[in-house]
Scaffold this motif. Structure first.
Motif, mmCIF file in Angstrom:
data_model
loop_
_atom_site.group_PDB
_atom_site.id
_atom_site.type_symbol
_atom_site.label_atom_id
_atom_site.label_comp_id
_atom_site.label_asym_id
_atom_site.label_seq_id
_atom_site.Cartn_x
_atom_site.Cartn_y
_atom_site.Cartn_z
ATOM 1 N N TYR A 195 28.465 13.639 8.145
ATOM 2 C CA TYR A 195 28.695 15.030 8.532
ATOM 3 C C TYR A 195 28.828 15.911 7.303
ATOM 4 O O TYR A 195 28.198 16.978 7.209
ATOM 5 N N TYR A 203 19.834 21.426 8.727
ATOM 6 C CA TYR A 203 20.987 20.598 8.341
ATOM 7 C C TYR A 203 22.260 21.019 9.077
ATOM 8 O O TYR A 203 23.159 20.203 9.305
ATOM 9 N N LYS A 218 21.892 19.268 12.286
ATOM 10 C CA LYS A 218 22.085 17.843 12.026
ATOM 11 C C LYS A 218 23.580 17.532 11.878
ATOM 12 O O LYS A 218 24.083 16.519 12.395
ATOM 13 N N ALA A 219 24.305 18.415 11.175
ATOM 14 C CA ALA A 219 25.745 18.239 11.010
ATOM 15 C C ALA A 219 26.459 18.315 12.358
ATOM 16 O O ALA A 219 27.377 17.525 12.646
ATOM 17 N N GLU A 223 27.764 15.398 4.268
ATOM 18 C CA GLU A 223 26.512 15.468 3.507
ATOM 19 C C GLU A 223 25.559 16.491 4.118
ATOM 20 O O GLU A 223 24.946 17.303 3.400
ATOM 21 N N ALA A 224 25.399 16.435 5.440
ATOM 22 C CA ALA A 224 24.495 17.385 6.111
ATOM 23 C C ALA A 224 25.029 18.807 6.008
ATOM 24 O O ALA A 224 24.279 19.758 5.742
ATOM 25 N N TYR A 225 26.344 18.959 6.199
ATOM 26 C CA TYR A 225 26.955 20.288 6.158
ATOM 27 C C TYR A 225 26.849 20.891 4.760
ATOM 28 O O TYR A 225 26.606 22.087 4.597
ATOM 29 N N GLU A 282 10.897 14.409 10.660
ATOM 30 C CA GLU A 282 11.846 15.057 9.751
ATOM 31 C C GLU A 282 11.382 14.906 8.303
ATOM 32 O O GLU A 282 11.449 15.856 7.515
#
Length: 441
Positions: free
Chosen positions: A368, A328, A331-332, A370-372, A300
């Motif tokens: 969650y 992302y 990832k979320a 942060e990734a979103y 990553e």
């Protein structure tokens, strides 16, 4: 005393005459094709240590054994005969570096027969798929060809066939530097074919070699030569990036090749985006049975570095943004599964839920969000690019619509915990992107 010295001198002279006569006897038998007779005479006389007092003894031995090495009736002893002749000729050259005796027509046959013997034996090895022994034989073939050319025994500037086979076998047996040496000689002379057989593989081999070395100057040099000589070949349209990606089907090898290419050319957009795409396809695979690699975190980091570099090199390109958004988003989604599990556990425990249980929910929600957030930021940048484009094709419309839908879902989620002005703002943004989504249907 003088009388003794005179007698000794006469004796030595007589011995030399005798030895010279024995040389002539052997040469005479070879001259009329009586190889067995020559070998018999050689065996009888070479036992005398004086036989090798002169360099001629060694070249004569080479001539005898070289003749034996090309005698089809003695195929079983061919390898041993070649070795004997080769060693004898090497010894002769050591004693007489100018190899003056090769001016004698009889002695010219020694290196010529050895050349033929090694060439034919090499071809037999190729037919038997014994490539390493074949390579050893063709190295010898090239050496003898060059000796024959140098001594004007072979009337040509270069033995292209011997050099070609030596180079091809060197490449196939992983002797890369030797292959480079042979191939370069042919390519620099712009040799295109021999007896109707194309030498395109020579130029292909040079491109493969310089691609692995990230030597762009020589890569382009031999690519241009190959394209000039073989204009119909697609091979000479390939870039160094094509070689880095296509040289292996192994994921780790492809990544390593691309990393080498990027190390040599850090500002190569295509190399950076290709590295990112290859890692993305493995890291964020949509296959049902896909298992994340053990070094997912390391991969990553490499992928994100390549995407960010690519985006900085060409801000107008959308692909880095789309890949960042998708990565992302996935990832979320993965973190959301952890969040739902943690929330379910707290709900199940009720009043018995511990501070650690609640912290687990908070940590998962933070990760969650942060990734979103990063996914949404990249999707919005890509969507703004689409908004400025006219006459979108079907694929572009589909991608734009999917992005708009993802952004609308993001703002729908943000409404859940928002209040007052923030809630109104998120609601308006959700409607904006949902309208775009519907319009593009």
């Amino acid at each position: 005393m003088k009388k003794v010295i005179l007698l000794a001198t006469i004796a030595a002279f007589s011995a030399q005459v005798v030895v010279a006569q024995k040389y002539d006897d052997i040469k005479g038998a070879l001259a009329i094709g009586q190889v067995d007779k020559a070998k018999e005479t050689f065996d009888k006389n070479s036992a005398n240590e004086k036989f090798y007092n002169k360099p001629e003894g060694y070249i004569l031995k080479a001539a005898v054994y070289a003749s034996l090495s090309v005698d089809s009736s003695k195929a079983a002893q061919a390898e041993q005969n070649r070795a004997e002749a080769d060693a004898a000729l090497a010894k002769y050259k050591e004693l007489e570096p100018d190899m003056k005796l090769l001016e004698d027509p009889m002695y010219k046959n020694a290196p010529y027969n050895l050349y033929a013997a090694y060439f034919n034996a090499g071809i037999n090895d190729i037919n038997s798929k014994a490539y390493e022994p074949a390579y050893d034989k063709f190295k010898k073939t090239v050496e003898y060809a060059e000796l024959l050319i140098d001594k004007k025994i072979m009337n040509k500037q270069m033995d292209t066939a011997a050099i070609y086979y030596a180079g091809l076998l060197a490449e196939n047996t992983k002797h890369e530097e030797d292959a480079l040496k042979y191939y370069t000689r042919l390519a620099d002379a712009k040799i295109k074919e021999y007896n109707g057989s194309t030498y395109e593989s020579v130029y292909q081999g040079l491109l493969r070699y310089y691609a692995t070395k990230n030597d762009n100057a020589n890569f382009e040099k031999y690519k241009a030569l190959g394209k000039e000589l073989y204009p119909q070949s697609e091979f000479f349209t390939y870039s160094m990036l094509d070689f880095a990606v296509g040289s292996s089907s192994n994921f780790n090898e492809r990544v390593a090749s691309l990393e080498k290419l990027i190390a040599a050319n850090p500002d190569d957009y295509k190399a950076n985006i290709t590295l990112a795409e290859i890692i993305y396809d493995t890291l964020d695979s949509r296959k049902a049975d896909a298992v994340p690699p053990g070094n997912a975190a390391e991969l990553e980091t490499k992928m994100l570095a390549a995407l960010n570099k690519a985006s900085s090199l060409k801000p107008e390109e959308m692909q880095p943004l789309l890949l960042l958004g998708d990565h992302y988003q996935l990832k979320a989604e993965a973190v959301r599964n952890e969040l739902v599990t943690a929330e379910t556990e707290v709900t199940k425990k009720g009043a018995k839920a511990t501070a650690a249980d609640k912290q687990k929910v908070a940590d998962a929600k933070k990760a969650y969000n942060e990734a979103y957030d990063v996914a949404k930021d990249n999707y919005e940048k890509a969507a703004n690019m689409f908004a400025k484009m006219s006459n979108l094709d079907a694929q572009q419309k589909r991608t734009y619509r999917l992005i708009a839908g993802n952004i609308a879902e993001y703002y729908s989620y943000k409404i859940e915990d928002a209040k007052g002005a923030d809630r109104d703002k998120f609601a308006a943004l959700e409607k904006k992107w949902d309208d775009i989504f519907v319009k593009l249907r």
